[in-house]
Design a protein around this motif. Sequence first.
Motif, PDB file in Angstrom:
ATOM      1  N   GLN A  86      52.211  26.162   0.410  1.00 17.44           N
ATOM      2  CA  GLN A  86      53.568  25.939   0.928  1.00 17.44           C
ATOM      3  C   GLN A  86      54.106  24.607   0.424  1.00 17.44           C
ATOM      4  OE1 GLN A  86      52.933  27.295   5.328  1.00 17.44           O
ATOM      5  NE2 GLN A  86      55.116  27.342   4.899  1.00 17.44           N
ATOM      6  N   MET A  87      55.090  24.685  -0.431  1.00 18.60           N
ATOM      7  CA  MET A  87      55.649  23.477  -1.035  1.00 18.60           C
ATOM      8  C   MET A  87      56.920  23.102  -0.286  1.00 18.60           C
ATOM      9  SD  MET A  87      54.791  24.856  -4.805  1.00 18.60           S
ATOM     10  CE  MET A  87      53.307  25.874  -4.869  1.00 18.60           C
ATOM     11  N   THR A  88      56.721  22.537   0.893  1.00 19.15           N
ATOM     12  CA  THR A  88      57.817  22.082   1.735  1.00 19.15           C
ATOM     13  C   THR A  88      58.325  20.741   1.219  1.00 19.15           C
ATOM     14  OG1 THR A  88      56.266  20.989   3.202  1.00 19.15           O
ATOM     15  CG2 THR A  88      56.852  23.261   3.744  1.00 19.15           C
ATOM     16  N   ARG A  89      59.376  20.237   1.827  1.00 15.75           N
ATOM     17  CA  ARG A  89      59.938  18.963   1.354  1.00 15.75           C
ATOM     18  C   ARG A  89      58.912  17.836   1.325  1.00 15.75           C
ATOM     19  NH1 ARG A  89      65.346  15.824   3.670  1.00 15.75           N
ATOM     20  NH2 ARG A  89      64.978  13.856   2.577  1.00 15.75           N
ATOM     21  N   PRO A  90      58.123  17.599   2.391  1.00 15.25           N
ATOM     22  CA  PRO A  90      57.134  16.509   2.317  1.00 15.25           C
ATOM     23  C   PRO A  90      56.101  16.727   1.212  1.00 15.25           C
ATOM     24  CG  PRO A  90      57.433  17.227   4.595  1.00 15.25           C
ATOM     25  CD  PRO A  90      58.144  18.217   3.733  1.00 15.25           C
ATOM     26  N   VAL A  91      55.690  17.965   0.989  1.00 13.60           N
ATOM     27  CA  VAL A  91      54.707  18.255  -0.062  1.00 13.60           C
ATOM     28  C   VAL A  91      55.314  17.987  -1.439  1.00 13.60           C
ATOM     29  CG1 VAL A  91      53.343  20.105  -1.146  1.00 13.60           C
ATOM     30  CG2 VAL A  91      53.463  19.928   1.353  1.00 13.60           C
ATOM     31  N   ILE A  92      56.537  18.456  -1.653  1.00 15.58           N
ATOM     32  CA  ILE A  92      57.239  18.194  -2.918  1.00 15.58           C
ATOM     33  C   ILE A  92      57.329  16.687  -3.159  1.00 15.58           C
ATOM     34  CG2 ILE A  92      59.505  18.297  -4.055  1.00 15.58           C
ATOM     35  CD1 ILE A  92      58.269  20.973  -4.171  1.00 15.58           C
ATOM     36  N   GLU A  93      57.719  15.948  -2.126  1.00  9.16           N
ATOM     37  CA  GLU A  93      57.885  14.498  -2.275  1.00  9.16           C
ATOM     38  C   GLU A  93      56.552  13.823  -2.613  1.00  9.16           C
ATOM     39  OE1 GLU A  93      61.754  13.706   0.615  1.00  9.16           O
ATOM     40  OE2 GLU A  93      59.745  13.525   1.465  1.00  9.16           O
ATOM     41  N   TYR A  94      55.456  14.279  -1.988  1.00  7.43           N
ATOM     42  CA  TYR A  94      54.141  13.674  -2.251  1.00  7.43           C
ATOM     43  C   TYR A  94      53.757  13.838  -3.718  1.00  7.43           C
ATOM     44  CZ  TYR A  94      49.080  13.223  -2.505  1.00  7.43           C
ATOM     45  OH  TYR A  94      47.805  12.867  -2.885  1.00  7.43           O
ATOM     46  N   TYR A  95      53.844  15.070  -4.231  1.00  6.66           N
ATOM     47  CA  TYR A  95      53.432  15.306  -5.616  1.00  6.66           C
ATOM     48  C   TYR A  95      54.428  14.698  -6.611  1.00  6.66           C
ATOM     49  CZ  TYR A  95      49.545  18.257  -4.200  1.00  6.66           C
ATOM     50  OH  TYR A  95      48.359  18.708  -3.667  1.00  6.66           O
ATOM     51  N   ALA A  96      55.686  14.631  -6.235  1.00  6.60           N
ATOM     52  CA  ALA A  96      56.675  14.009  -7.118  1.00  6.60           C
ATOM     53  C   ALA A  96      56.388  12.516  -7.279  1.00  6.60           C
ATOM     54  CB  ALA A  96      58.083  14.226  -6.564  1.00  6.60           C
ATOM     55  N   ARG A  97      56.027  11.862  -6.187  1.00  9.08           N
ATOM     56  CA  ARG A  97      55.671  10.431  -6.274  1.00  9.08           C
ATOM     57  C   ARG A  97      54.357  10.260  -7.045  1.00  9.08           C
ATOM     58  NH1 ARG A  97      58.975   7.193  -3.464  1.00  9.08           N
ATOM     59  NH2 ARG A  97      60.124   8.041  -1.674  1.00  9.08           N
ATOM     60  N   LYS A  98      53.419  11.136  -6.779  1.00  4.13           N
ATOM     61  CA  LYS A  98      52.107  11.050  -7.442  1.00  4.13           C
ATOM     62  C   LYS A  98      52.261  11.140  -8.956  1.00  4.13           C
ATOM     63  CE  LYS A  98      47.664  13.505  -7.702  1.00  4.13           C
ATOM     64  NZ  LYS A  98      46.874  14.653  -7.191  1.00  4.13           N
ATOM     65  N   HIS A  99      53.130  12.041  -9.424  1.00 10.30           N
ATOM     66  CA  HIS A  99      53.291  12.249 -10.870  1.00 10.30           C
ATOM     67  C   HIS A  99      54.529  11.554 -11.438  1.00 10.30           C
ATOM     68  CE1 HIS A  99      50.035  15.218 -11.394  1.00 10.30           C
ATOM     69  NE2 HIS A  99      50.302  15.539 -10.138  1.00 10.30           N
TER      70      HIS A  99
END
Length: 759
Positions: free
Chosen positions: A316-329
């Motif tokens: 589940q790529m919810t907003r918090p998950v998207i934000e986490y991986y976006a910052r990571k990469h």
Amino acid sequence: MEGKMTISVRELVSYVYRTGHIDERFQTNTALLEGTAIHQEVQKKYKEGDQSEVFLEYEFNKEGLLLKVQGRCDGLLISEEGPVIDEIKSTGRELDEIDETTHPVYWAQAKGYAFMYAEKEDLDQIQVQLTYVQKRTKDKKRMRRTFTYKELKGFMEETVEKYNSYAQILLHIREQKEKTVPDLKFPFQGYREGQRKLAGSVYRTVEEKRNLFAQAPTGIGKTISTLFPAVKALQLEDMDRVFYLTAKTITRTTAEESLLKMKEKGLMLRSVTLTAKDKICFQEETICQPDFCAFADGYYDRINGAIVDILLNETQMTRPVIEYYARKHRICPFEFSLDLTDVVDIIIGDYNYIFDPRVSLKRLLPDRKKKTAILVDESHNLVERARDMYSAAIHKQAYMTVAEDWQEEDDALAKISEAIGKDLMRFYSSTEEYVQWEQVPGELEENVERFLTQAEALLQEEVEGERKERLIDVYFQSQRFLKILEYVDDHYRLIGESKSQGDFSFKLFCLDPSHVLRETTKGFRSGIFFSATLSPFAYYKEMLGGASGDYILQLPSPYDASQVDVMITPLSTRYKSREKTAGEIARRLHHQVDHYKGNHLFFFPSYHYMEMVYHEFKKYTDVDAVMQERGMDEDRREDFLAQFEIGGRLVGFAVLGGIFSEGVDLRGDRLNGVAVVGIGIAPRSFEKELIKEYYNQKERNGYDYAYVYPGMNKVLQAGGRLIRSEEDYGAIQLVDDRFLSTKYLQLLPNDWGSYRILK
């Protein structure tokens, strides 16, 4: 076991060869449509014997992967040296800035077509041509290269090899989906009354490639009853994806929770939630250029790694998950979420990603739409949203301001802006606030087109400051105007309006959005439109684009009428009576609070009326009362709702049709009473009167279509905040003498039928 996949040439080479930045230094929302028009213009000038849109395909067998690559090349030309594969690209850049190294992805795409054609025709060599067309000037630049069959075969085999590891991940997640979807059971112990029927209807509709319009009362569990069967339908042939479309953030959260419930029962598929760019952007100011944003800089160098990472580790790529991986990469979260829509099974987002002609997902190509079902939650909201999406306006003063801003620096832009201002003023009336036009004057349309060309050239340059922001605003208003102009027919009215301080606007007003909604839905495998309040049903089915062959479903309330005490208080809430009856209404509301302990929400047709009654109400009681504020952000909304605690005694004053009258779920003792003051009718206006006249001409009741039905929907939605489960009890007070007329009584839900009248 050998995995099989089908992919377009463009998707394949884009994944393998894309590099560089997100650079929206100035990109237009009509780029794809402009590109299509430019392609067609070039193709029209092909010589006899030349072909356009030639379908090609080839199967590669690589390390356990059978990859079918296919696509349509723009042109197959005949030359003295043999066949030429032509790939057409439109560009906003100056042609002298482009050379053979500028776009490796474009060359890769053209080489892919060239290989497939050479293979098919057994050619030793073939020519490949890139045709660039400058969007503003329509000038062309052609670059041609010759490749041997051996070179092209080696290139494509290397490309497929580079894609292979990613393909294996896609095959793995597809296998997870195919294994778990058939075994998935309904994620609750049993179905509520009506749930099984709704779920069965959704599945059958998708299976038969039809559309469904369903009224399912509040509390039945609409989200799980539509998402679960849609997920089960993913095992059907030619059914790949589901869009769950909503108007509000709160209902997106409910969809995410439903998917989580199914995951807990063993489901393994991928979903993404789309969040508006201005909300999810990491920067204070949304400027998508590498110089301003580290997340745009080098985005395409890092995006593949980010996609692989999130697909392997998340479902589940919810907003918090998207934000986490976006910052990571270190990538843009908004573009990241859009890129994920190409590979996930469920997409949750706003209506506009499908229905708005200006911002809908252009990557959603026709062949993919045919394998996609759309679930439209709270679909009564889509009627007004669509009317707005398909209307557009331009303003005289905005163009005159641009003329002043740029008169010394860009005389051509200033002159064309001033010309548009004068065009608009020709239709100004000193005696009428509103005027109607029969058609858009040809010179106005031409001048707006010239304005766009001139403004776009300027905006490509490095200009900053407030005047640039003003120019961008007018540019996009103009662009939207021309885009909507393509839709104008007898469903529209052209309105001129005199504004304050000498301004004048021209609006393309969509009276009836049903035809555009029908055409949009037609492109998908199935459309499921559902709401608690599609009442009256025939009106909403018509307005949402329903046709005679569509399925319909109207479910009764699962609750007992004894759970709600419905009271009608016959006092006038008409505008001229409001000051006179405000004190008595406050007293009746106080009486409700006194007799029904707990929390209450009272809804009013305007802020001013709400504030008037609030001050009267405070004279009767010291019970805590809170009022909705104008322009509340999400945090303030959450704070407002958090005050409604179990066992509390709080009164909330809110605006009917606003953020608290829909999608708010205050279960159990968090809400014990609701009052709706007024029948929800919008004030008379020129536009509403045009809608009324239009439907009268169609032999409908125009007044009901323009005023009564939309107004009563707000009333029903507000009342629906009260009973959310089998355990909920409470009171609903409807304050207006018109509720007792036959017209309005017929629109009340069956479970409100045992009302009593408060004298």
